[in-house]
Design an enzyme around this catalytic site. Structure first.
Site, PDB file in Angstrom:
ATOM      1  N   ARG A 122      70.092-103.952 -16.381  1.00 33.95           N
ATOM      2  CA  ARG A 122      70.401-102.535 -16.677  1.00 33.95           C
ATOM      3  C   ARG A 122      71.520-102.358 -17.683  1.00 33.95           C
ATOM      4  O   ARG A 122      72.143-101.309 -17.774  1.00 33.95           O
ATOM      5  CB  ARG A 122      70.717-101.751 -15.403  1.00 33.95           C
ATOM      6  CG  ARG A 122      69.573-101.737 -14.411  1.00 33.95           C
ATOM      7  CD  ARG A 122      69.689-100.600 -13.430  1.00 33.95           C
ATOM      8  NE  ARG A 122      68.531-100.570 -12.574  1.00 33.95           N
ATOM      9  CZ  ARG A 122      68.406-101.275 -11.463  1.00 33.95           C
ATOM     10  NH1 ARG A 122      69.398-102.047 -11.071  1.00 33.95           N
ATOM     11  NH2 ARG A 122      67.313-101.206 -10.749  1.00 33.95           N
ATOM     12  N   LYS A 144      71.377 -98.980 -32.834  1.00 32.08           N
ATOM     13  CA  LYS A 144      69.921 -98.870 -32.698  1.00 32.08           C
ATOM     14  C   LYS A 144      69.364-100.253 -32.390  1.00 32.08           C
ATOM     15  O   LYS A 144      69.657-101.212 -33.115  1.00 32.08           O
ATOM     16  CB  LYS A 144      69.293 -98.358 -33.993  1.00 32.08           C
ATOM     17  CG  LYS A 144      69.355 -96.864 -34.149  1.00 32.08           C
ATOM     18  CD  LYS A 144      68.481 -96.431 -35.325  1.00 32.08           C
ATOM     19  CE  LYS A 144      68.558 -94.939 -35.535  1.00 32.08           C
ATOM     20  NZ  LYS A 144      67.794 -94.516 -36.736  1.00 32.08           N
ATOM     21  N   GLU A 186      69.647-101.525 -49.017  1.00 36.91           N
ATOM     22  CA  GLU A 186      70.338-100.664 -48.043  1.00 36.91           C
ATOM     23  C   GLU A 186      71.734-100.296 -48.542  1.00 36.91           C
ATOM     24  O   GLU A 186      72.266 -99.253 -48.189  1.00 36.91           O
ATOM     25  CB  GLU A 186      70.429-101.356 -46.672  1.00 36.91           C
ATOM     26  CG  GLU A 186      69.083-101.721 -46.049  1.00 36.91           C
ATOM     27  CD  GLU A 186      68.399-100.552 -45.322  1.00 36.91           C
ATOM     28  OE1 GLU A 186      68.938 -99.436 -45.329  1.00 36.91           O
ATOM     29  OE2 GLU A 186      67.306-100.781 -44.763  1.00 36.91           O
ATOM     30  N   LYS A 228      78.333 -95.679 -42.945  1.00 40.32           N
ATOM     31  CA  LYS A 228      77.484 -95.697 -41.751  1.00 40.32           C
ATOM     32  C   LYS A 228      78.298 -95.331 -40.519  1.00 40.32           C
ATOM     33  O   LYS A 228      77.847 -94.555 -39.674  1.00 40.32           O
ATOM     34  CB  LYS A 228      76.814 -97.062 -41.577  1.00 40.32           C
ATOM     35  CG  LYS A 228      75.986 -97.115 -40.302  1.00 40.32           C
ATOM     36  CD  LYS A 228      74.687 -97.811 -40.420  1.00 40.32           C
ATOM     37  CE  LYS A 228      73.833 -97.512 -39.191  1.00 40.32           C
ATOM     38  NZ  LYS A 228      72.638 -98.321 -39.121  1.00 40.32           N
ATOM     39  N   GLU A 238      71.049 -89.469 -33.579  1.00 37.39           N
ATOM     40  CA  GLU A 238      70.174 -88.965 -34.647  1.00 37.39           C
ATOM     41  C   GLU A 238      69.575 -87.600 -34.331  1.00 37.39           C
ATOM     42  O   GLU A 238      68.366 -87.380 -34.432  1.00 37.39           O
ATOM     43  CB  GLU A 238      69.063 -89.985 -34.951  1.00 37.39           C
ATOM     44  CG  GLU A 238      68.494 -89.794 -36.351  1.00 37.39           C
ATOM     45  CD  GLU A 238      67.565 -90.910 -36.782  1.00 37.39           C
ATOM     46  OE1 GLU A 238      67.998 -92.069 -36.765  1.00 37.39           O
ATOM     47  OE2 GLU A 238      66.418 -90.617 -37.130  1.00 37.39           O
ATOM     48  N   ARG A 242      72.434 -88.290 -39.019  1.00 36.21           N
ATOM     49  CA  ARG A 242      72.102 -89.719 -39.037  1.00 36.21           C
ATOM     50  C   ARG A 242      70.738 -89.977 -39.672  1.00 36.21           C
ATOM     51  O   ARG A 242      70.502 -91.052 -40.233  1.00 36.21           O
ATOM     52  CB  ARG A 242      72.158 -90.303 -37.616  1.00 36.21           C
ATOM     53  CG  ARG A 242      71.873 -91.798 -37.618  1.00 36.21           C
ATOM     54  CD  ARG A 242      72.241 -92.495 -36.339  1.00 36.21           C
ATOM     55  NE  ARG A 242      71.987 -93.920 -36.461  1.00 36.21           N
ATOM     56  CZ  ARG A 242      72.395 -94.836 -35.610  1.00 36.21           C
ATOM     57  NH1 ARG A 242      73.101 -94.474 -34.547  1.00 36.21           N
ATOM     58  NH2 ARG A 242      72.121 -96.109 -35.796  1.00 36.21           N
ATOM     59  N   ASN A 246      67.807 -92.795 -43.025  1.00 39.43           N
ATOM     60  CA  ASN A 246      66.409 -93.205 -43.154  1.00 39.43           C
ATOM     61  C   ASN A 246      65.845 -92.927 -44.541  1.00 39.43           C
ATOM     62  O   ASN A 246      64.625 -92.980 -44.739  1.00 39.43           O
ATOM     63  CB  ASN A 246      65.554 -92.495 -42.096  1.00 39.43           C
ATOM     64  CG  ASN A 246      65.936 -92.920 -40.698  1.00 39.43           C
ATOM     65  OD1 ASN A 246      66.249 -94.074 -40.465  1.00 39.43           O
ATOM     66  ND2 ASN A 246      65.946 -91.976 -39.766  1.00 39.43           N
ATOM     67  N   HIS A 249      62.810 -94.724 -45.808  1.00 38.67           N
ATOM     68  CA  HIS A 249      62.196 -95.442 -44.690  1.00 38.67           C
ATOM     69  C   HIS A 249      60.807 -94.922 -44.312  1.00 38.67           C
ATOM     70  O   HIS A 249      59.989 -95.678 -43.810  1.00 38.67           O
ATOM     71  CB  HIS A 249      63.112 -95.406 -43.465  1.00 38.67           C
ATOM     72  CG  HIS A 249      64.256 -96.383 -43.563  1.00 38.67           C
ATOM     73  ND1 HIS A 249      65.215 -96.314 -44.550  1.00 38.67           N
ATOM     74  CD2 HIS A 249      64.580 -97.458 -42.813  1.00 38.67           C
ATOM     75  CE1 HIS A 249      66.079 -97.292 -44.394  1.00 38.67           C
ATOM     76  NE2 HIS A 249      65.721 -98.014 -43.351  1.00 38.67           N
ATOM     77  N   HIS A 253      58.271 -97.678 -44.340  1.00 39.68           N
ATOM     78  CA  HIS A 253      57.603 -98.159 -43.120  1.00 39.68           C
ATOM     79  C   HIS A 253      56.087 -98.134 -43.277  1.00 39.68           C
ATOM     80  O   HIS A 253      55.389 -99.012 -42.770  1.00 39.68           O
ATOM     81  CB  HIS A 253      58.014 -97.311 -41.919  1.00 39.68           C
ATOM     82  CG  HIS A 253      59.358 -97.682 -41.350  1.00 39.68           C
ATOM     83  ND1 HIS A 253      60.015 -96.904 -40.422  1.00 39.68           N
ATOM     84  CD2 HIS A 253      60.159 -98.739 -41.574  1.00 39.68           C
ATOM     85  CE1 HIS A 253      61.167 -97.476 -40.113  1.00 39.68           C
ATOM     86  NE2 HIS A 253      61.276 -98.596 -40.796  1.00 39.68           N
ATOM     87  N   HIS A 267      61.526-105.873 -45.290  1.00 43.71           N
ATOM     88  CA  HIS A 267      61.937-104.511 -44.928  1.00 43.71           C
ATOM     89  C   HIS A 267      62.772-103.868 -46.039  1.00 43.71           C
ATOM     90  O   HIS A 267      62.522-102.728 -46.446  1.00 43.71           O
ATOM     91  CB  HIS A 267      62.724-104.543 -43.606  1.00 43.71           C
ATOM     92  CG  HIS A 267      63.291-103.211 -43.233  1.00 43.71           C
ATOM     93  ND1 HIS A 267      62.506-102.105 -42.958  1.00 43.71           N
ATOM     94  CD2 HIS A 267      64.586-102.784 -43.125  1.00 43.71           C
ATOM     95  CE1 HIS A 267      63.285-101.071 -42.688  1.00 43.71           C
ATOM     96  NE2 HIS A 267      64.550-101.448 -42.785  1.00 43.71           N
TER      97      HIS A 267
HETATM   98  N1  GLY Z   1      69.067 -97.813 -39.946  1.00 40.40           N
HETATM   99  C1  GLY Z   1      69.228 -96.409 -39.734  1.00 40.40           C
HETATM  100  C2  GLY Z   1      70.166 -96.066 -38.635  1.00 40.40           C
HETATM  101  O1  GLY Z   1      70.824 -96.914 -38.091  1.00 40.40           O
HETATM  102  O2  GLY Z   1      70.254 -94.924 -38.262  1.00 40.40           O
END
Ligand code: GLY
Length: 370
Positions: A122, A144, A186, A228, A238, A242, A246, A249, A253, A267
């Site tokens: 947990r 994330k 990035e 960041k 997000e 946030r 993306n 992305h 993606h 990626h």
């Molecule tokens: N890679 C995007 C984020 O961490 O929100």
């Protein structure tokens, strides 16, 4: 010189340390977060082969008993099977809640080990030691964690913040040039999404960053992490800003899904092409000047990264299939698509409610087939 950037999340706040030689300091830097001197390092065979002995020495010197869970390199381990393998092996090691997990590797290891840490008994504390540029500037910061499933990338996961991130710039020396470029996608993202000054700095100094010149590399990583950290502190889950991270992305993606999440298109390469496409889509919608889209594209291409559908192996792609992948995106709601678009260089915004038909027409104009 080591730079320390704080991710301000109240009682879950943590530091991202950026500098040369941090692997050798890992033991005493991690010690304050350890309730017991016991940890399991999750790493892949490549990273472990290159740097495992050095990390182990540093951890043992600080009194840690070090166990390791070494997985094969590659995105395929970011799966339910890969997750079960890691958690089974952690259970076999009898790792307890008072122990620590160390995610030692690139984005795949960080996402997988982080998700394992989020659900193991947990939830157990973990530390990120990212070993790729991409992981240092993006995936190791912000909590994330996820695995990929048949419907798409990162669709099953959790927010679980690390207790500490150690970004050792020295380990980037062994990173293949292609991986450096993928991570650079990035880095440039931060300039494009919110810092025109940084974007201009990268136009002038990008080659030095890619050549791993220490000062330029340290600045690029630190400025990226600073941006960041600031965004994550404001919007951890997000709900708003946030999402700007993306940029590139949604298109990226979709291309990754079409190319199989593998060596054909890394990626970061997908994100590079995705950003150039997002800028051109912004220009096509009248959101930003065409010159800005062209300048973004030039800066991305100058780093040897793809900017067009025709740069991606597998071209021509089906516009319908690409839009189909986008509809699966976490950000899609009720058939309307969400994109991160731009009003100019350094001025990204969230565009909700984008009509899928418009995207399809744009992709056809970009050279996709129906
Ligand atoms: N890679 C995007 C984020 O961490 O929100």
């Amino acid at each position: 010189m080591t730079r320390a950037i704080r991710v301000g999340l109240g009682e879950r706040a943590y530091e991202v340390a950026i500098g040369a030689g941090l692997l050798d300091e890992a033991g005493h830097r991690i010690a304050p977060f350890a309730r017991r001197k016991r940890l399991a390092v999750v790493s892949d065979e490549t990273v472990w082969g290159l740097h495992g002995a050095r990390l182990t020495v540093a951890l043992e010197a600080a009194g840690f008993a070090v166990a390791s869970v070494i997985i094969p390199p590659g995105e395929q381990t970011k799966s339910f099977e890969g997750l079960a393998d890691v958690t089974d092996r952690l259970l076999a090691l009898q790792l307890d809640r008072g122990d620590l997990i160390v995610a030692f590797g690139g984005g795949v290891v960080g996402d997988l080990a982080g998700f394992a840490a989020a659900i193991y008994k947990r939830g157990i504390d973990f530390v990120q030691i990212p070993t790729t540029l991409l992981a240092q500037v993006d995936s190791s910061v912000g909590g994330k964690t996820a695995i990929d499933v048949a419907a798409g990338k990162n669709l099953v996961g959790a927010f679980h913040q690390p207790r500490l991130v150690l970004a050792d710039l020295d380990v980037l020396a062994s990173l293949p040039a292609r991986e450096m470029r993928a991570g650079y996608a990035e880095v440039i993202k931060y300039g494009l999404l919110g810092d025109f000054g940084f974007f201009e700095w990268l136009e002038a100094n990008g080659a030095k960053v890619l050549a791993r010149e220490p000062e330029a590399l340290a600045h690029a990583v630190a400025r990226s992490v600073e941006m960041k950290a600031e965004i994550v502190a404001e919007d951890e889950k997000e709900q708003g800003r946030r999402a700007l991270l993306n940029l590139g992305h949604t298109f990226g993606h979709a291309l990754e899904a079409e190319t199989g999440y593998g060596a054909a298109l890394l990626h970061g390469e997908a994100v590079a092409a995705g950003q150039a496409i997002a800028f051109r889509f912004s220009a096509a919608r009248g959101d930003c000047a065409r010159q800005d889209a062209e300048r973004a594209e030039r800066a991305i291409a100058a780093a040897g990264l793809p900017t067009r559908l025709s740069d991606v192996p597998g071209h021509p792609f089906s516009a319908d299939r690409l839009v189909g992948h986008m509809a699966q995106d976490k950000k899609a709601e009720g058939g309307r698509l969400t994109f991160i678009l731009a009003r100019g260089l350094g001025q990204a915004f969230v565009a909700r409610d984008v009509d899928a038909g418009l995207v399809r027409d744009f992709l056809l104009a970009e050279g996709a087939r129906p």
